[in-house]
Structure formats: structure tokens, C-alpha cells
Design a protein around this motif. Structure first.
Motif, PDB file in Angstrom:
ATOM      1  N   GLN A   1       4.066   6.097  -8.289  1.00 18.33           N
ATOM      2  CA  GLN A   1       4.904   5.331  -7.368  1.00 18.33           C
ATOM      3  C   GLN A   1       4.461   3.871  -7.310  1.00 18.33           C
ATOM      4  O   GLN A   1       5.289   2.959  -7.255  1.00 18.33           O
ATOM      5  CB  GLN A   1       4.868   5.951  -5.976  1.00 18.33           C
ATOM      6  CG  GLN A   1       5.584   7.275  -5.870  1.00 18.33           C
ATOM      7  CD  GLN A   1       5.646   7.784  -4.447  1.00 18.33           C
ATOM      8  OE1 GLN A   1       6.255   7.164  -3.579  1.00 18.33           O
ATOM      9  NE2 GLN A   1       4.996   8.912  -4.191  1.00 18.33           N
ATOM     10  N   GLN A   2       3.139   3.653  -7.346  1.00 23.46           N
ATOM     11  CA  GLN A   2       2.672   2.272  -7.311  1.00 23.46           C
ATOM     12  C   GLN A   2       3.050   1.532  -8.586  1.00 23.46           C
ATOM     13  O   GLN A   2       3.366   0.339  -8.551  1.00 23.46           O
ATOM     14  CB  GLN A   2       1.158   2.228  -7.082  1.00 23.46           C
ATOM     15  CG  GLN A   2       0.620   0.853  -6.699  1.00 23.46           C
ATOM     16  CD  GLN A   2       1.212   0.328  -5.409  1.00 23.46           C
ATOM     17  OE1 GLN A   2       2.392   0.002  -5.344  1.00 23.46           O
ATOM     18  NE2 GLN A   2       0.387   0.243  -4.378  1.00 23.46           N
TER      19      GLN A   2
ATOM     20  N   GLY B 121       1.151   9.359  -6.332  1.00 22.29           N
ATOM     21  CA  GLY B 121       0.944   8.064  -5.694  1.00 22.29           C
ATOM     22  C   GLY B 121       0.756   6.949  -6.708  1.00 22.29           C
ATOM     23  O   GLY B 121       1.321   5.858  -6.566  1.00 22.29           O
TER      24      GLY B 121
ATOM     25  N   SER C  50       6.506   0.431  -8.179  1.00 16.54           N
ATOM     26  CA  SER C  50       6.600  -0.749  -7.309  1.00 16.54           C
ATOM     27  C   SER C  50       6.158  -2.017  -8.050  1.00 16.54           C
ATOM     28  O   SER C  50       6.675  -3.112  -7.801  1.00 16.54           O
ATOM     29  CB  SER C  50       5.774  -0.552  -6.026  1.00 16.54           C
ATOM     30  OG  SER C  50       4.392  -0.582  -6.284  1.00 16.54           O
TER      31      SER C  50
ATOM     32  N   LYS D 294      13.417   6.503  -0.890  1.00 15.79           N
ATOM     33  CA  LYS D 294      13.332   7.883  -1.372  1.00 15.79           C
ATOM     34  C   LYS D 294      14.655   8.438  -1.877  1.00 15.79           C
ATOM     35  O   LYS D 294      14.679   9.289  -2.771  1.00 15.79           O
ATOM     36  CB  LYS D 294      12.767   8.783  -0.275  1.00 15.79           C
ATOM     37  CG  LYS D 294      11.318   8.474   0.073  1.00 15.79           C
ATOM     38  CD  LYS D 294      10.792   9.388   1.167  1.00 15.79           C
ATOM     39  CE  LYS D 294       9.340   9.064   1.495  1.00 15.79           C
ATOM     40  NZ  LYS D 294       8.814   9.949   2.570  1.00 15.79           N
TER      41      LYS D 294
ATOM     42  N   ALA E 220      -4.040   3.564  -0.883  1.00 15.10           N
ATOM     43  CA  ALA E 220      -3.641   4.971  -0.766  1.00 15.10           C
ATOM     44  C   ALA E 220      -3.962   5.765  -2.030  1.00 15.10           C
ATOM     45  O   ALA E 220      -3.477   6.889  -2.191  1.00 15.10           O
ATOM     46  CB  ALA E 220      -2.138   5.049  -0.471  1.00 15.10           C
TER      47      ALA E 220
ATOM     48  N   ASN F 249       6.723   1.288  -0.567  1.00 15.63           N
ATOM     49  CA  ASN F 249       8.028   0.789  -0.089  1.00 15.63           C
ATOM     50  C   ASN F 249       9.190   1.134  -1.023  1.00 15.63           C
ATOM     51  O   ASN F 249      10.109   0.334  -1.203  1.00 15.63           O
ATOM     52  CB  ASN F 249       7.976  -0.730   0.131  1.00 15.63           C
ATOM     53  CG  ASN F 249       7.375  -1.096   1.473  1.00 15.63           C
ATOM     54  OD1 ASN F 249       6.683  -0.296   2.094  1.00 15.63           O
ATOM     55  ND2 ASN F 249       7.623  -2.309   1.910  1.00 15.63           N
TER      56      ASN F 249
ATOM     57  N   GLN G 236       0.824  -1.215   0.000  1.00 18.14           N
ATOM     58  CA  GLN G 236       0.000   0.000   0.000  1.00 18.14           C
ATOM     59  C   GLN G 236       0.855   1.261   0.000  1.00 18.14           C
ATOM     60  O   GLN G 236       0.555   2.231  -0.703  1.00 18.14           O
ATOM     61  CB  GLN G 236      -0.926   0.009   1.222  1.00 18.14           C
ATOM     62  CG  GLN G 236      -1.763   1.271   1.346  1.00 18.14           C
ATOM     63  CD  GLN G 236      -2.743   1.209   2.510  1.00 18.14           C
ATOM     64  OE1 GLN G 236      -3.046   0.144   3.026  1.00 18.14           O
ATOM     65  NE2 GLN G 236      -3.230   2.352   2.947  1.00 18.14           N
ATOM     66  N   ASP G 237       1.937   1.257   0.786  1.00 13.46           N
ATOM     67  CA  ASP G 237       2.750   2.476   0.905  1.00 13.46           C
ATOM     68  C   ASP G 237       3.953   2.473  -0.045  1.00 13.46           C
ATOM     69  O   ASP G 237       4.894   3.241   0.125  1.00 13.46           O
ATOM     70  CB  ASP G 237       3.212   2.674   2.351  1.00 13.46           C
ATOM     71  CG  ASP G 237       4.023   1.487   2.864  1.00 13.46           C
ATOM     72  OD1 ASP G 237       4.238   0.533   2.099  1.00 13.46           O
ATOM     73  OD2 ASP G 237       4.444   1.525   4.041  1.00 13.46           O
TER      74      ASP G 237
END
Length: 223
Positions: A147-148, A144, A151, A96, A171, A93, A90-91
Motif C-alpha cells: 500500500q505504501q 502495508g 501511495s 478503499k 506503520a 491515505n 503513514q496511513d
């Protein structure tokens, strides 16, 4: 492909034992798109850790590709997990301080590939998730949803047989959630087994099979 038989999971809480999972029995065939749905505290995260080979301290039997997980050493389990499973959280990972390229290539470097060997694979995967132009960006420079997608690319880098996605849309807004679920559908069509952990019925219904976990008990179908 995966078979869990009479899986029980206990946690020690002071002088007492708490049973997080109760006689879990499930078979997941190659190429399935399975959603496991449950509210917070239902045991779904505990089950995800066991399915993802992140926890082997349980009672019962777990076979993965006809291999009994209990017989693996910690090093063997870690290697097997890195080769066979891709994780999405979800976050996100993402690290950064590393660029998108560097984030995606980490699992390949862990397996001993040289950096020059990872370049073409990273570009290929970024093209797959429509982020070729972001290769040198950093996670904080992305939305967001972007970013997903990074991932997802990272999860695919070692050609896993299974993707385990733990609340991957939790998220995200509804429009971005749909985009992410569309990617999962395409990956499933390509033959990758998808195990989706979620509390959202609308997300769960995008899968081809839905199971529900509540108070540590797993059942076929929705609530």
C-alpha cells in the motif's frame, strides 16, 4: 528552492495563544534528501503542513521556487501544490473503494487528464515500484508495504519536484521500512527533492541531511 524565514505559527486555545513553531529558518536546495526528526508534539506535523502548502496562516516569509506563498489565492495554492508536490503519509491515505489504478490516477484526473491518458502513466509507475500485477487489486488486498508503494506511485504521478513523506515507515516492519527507504533513495538520485518527517533516528539517518525539531524550534543535526 524552498526558503522559510522567521516562521512563527500560533494556535488559539481558548483565551490563550499556543506557539507551535518558533522562528523557523530553513533553506532546502533542489535535489536534497532532508529528514526532519522530532517526537510527538514537537511541531513537526505543523511544519510539514506549512512546507507542503497545506497551511498558509503563519507569520514570516515562505518562498517556493522564488514565489512568495503569501501572495497566492487558495485556488492558486491548491493548483501549485498539486503540480509541484507529492505527498506520502503513514496511513497511506488510499481510497478503499477504488482500485489501485484508480487511486494512482486521481491527481492526474484532478489536473484535467482523461482516463485513457492516465493508463500508460499508471502502468509505468506501478512497474517502478514493482506492483504491475496489482493494478486491478484494491487496497485491502495488499500488505502495508505494498500500500505504501502504491501511495509512492500516486505521489509521483504528476512528476512533482518535491516529495514530502510524513512518517512513511511508521506503520511498517523494519524489513519493509528498508524497502521503502531504498525507493526514496532511488527517487532522490533521479533528482527529486525528498523531505522526510519522522520520529525514528534510524530512518532519519538514511537521509543526506538531518534537522531536529523540539518544542517548535528547528536545529541542524540530531538530538
Amino acid at each position: 528552492m524552498i526558503k522559510l524565514t522567521d516562521i512563527d505559527k500560533f494556535y488559539n486555545t481558548g483565551d490563550e495563544k499556543f506557539q507551535a513553531l518558533k522562528s523557523i529558518n530553513i533553506t532546502i536546495d533542489k535535489g536534497e534528501f532532508l529528514a526532519i526528526m522530532g517526537p510527538s508534539g514537537s511541531g513537526k506535523s505543523t511544519l510539514m503542513k506549512i512546507l507542503g502548502l497545506l497551511d498558509k496562516k503563519f507569520d514570516g516569509s515562505y518562498t517556493f521556487l522564488d514565489k512568495e506563498i503569501a501572495t497566492f489565492s487558495d485556488d492558486e495554492l491548491s493548483r501549485f501544490r498539486n503540480e509541484k508536490i507529492g505527498f506520502i503519509f503513514q496511513d497511506f491515505n488510499l481510497i478503499k473503494r477504488l482500485s489501485i489504478k484508480e487511486n494512482i490516477e486521481i491527481p492526474m484526473l484532478y489536473r484535467g487528464h482523461r482516463i485513457k491518458e492516465t493508463k500508460s502513466r499508471v502502468k509505468e509507475l506501478l512497474k517502478k515500484v514493482n506492483l504491475e500485477s496489482k493494478i486491478n487489486k484494491y487496497p485491502t488486498e495488499l500488505s502495508g508495504g505494498q500500500q505504501q508503494r502504491v501511495s509512492i506511485a500516486r505521489a509521483l504521478v504528476n512528476n512533482p519536484e518535491i516529495i514530502i513523506a510524513d512518517e512513511p515507515t511508521g506503520a511498517l516492519d523494519s524489513h519493509t521500512s528498508k524497502e521503502i527507504m531504498d525507493i526514496f533513495k532511488e527517487l532522490n538520485k533521479e533528482g527529486i527533492t525528498i523531505i522526510l518527517i519522522t520520529h525514528d533516528i534510524n530512518v532519519a539517518r538514511k537521509a543526506n541531511r538531518v534537522m531536529t525539531i523540539f518544542d517548535g524550534e528547528l536545529k541542524e543535526g540530531e538530538f
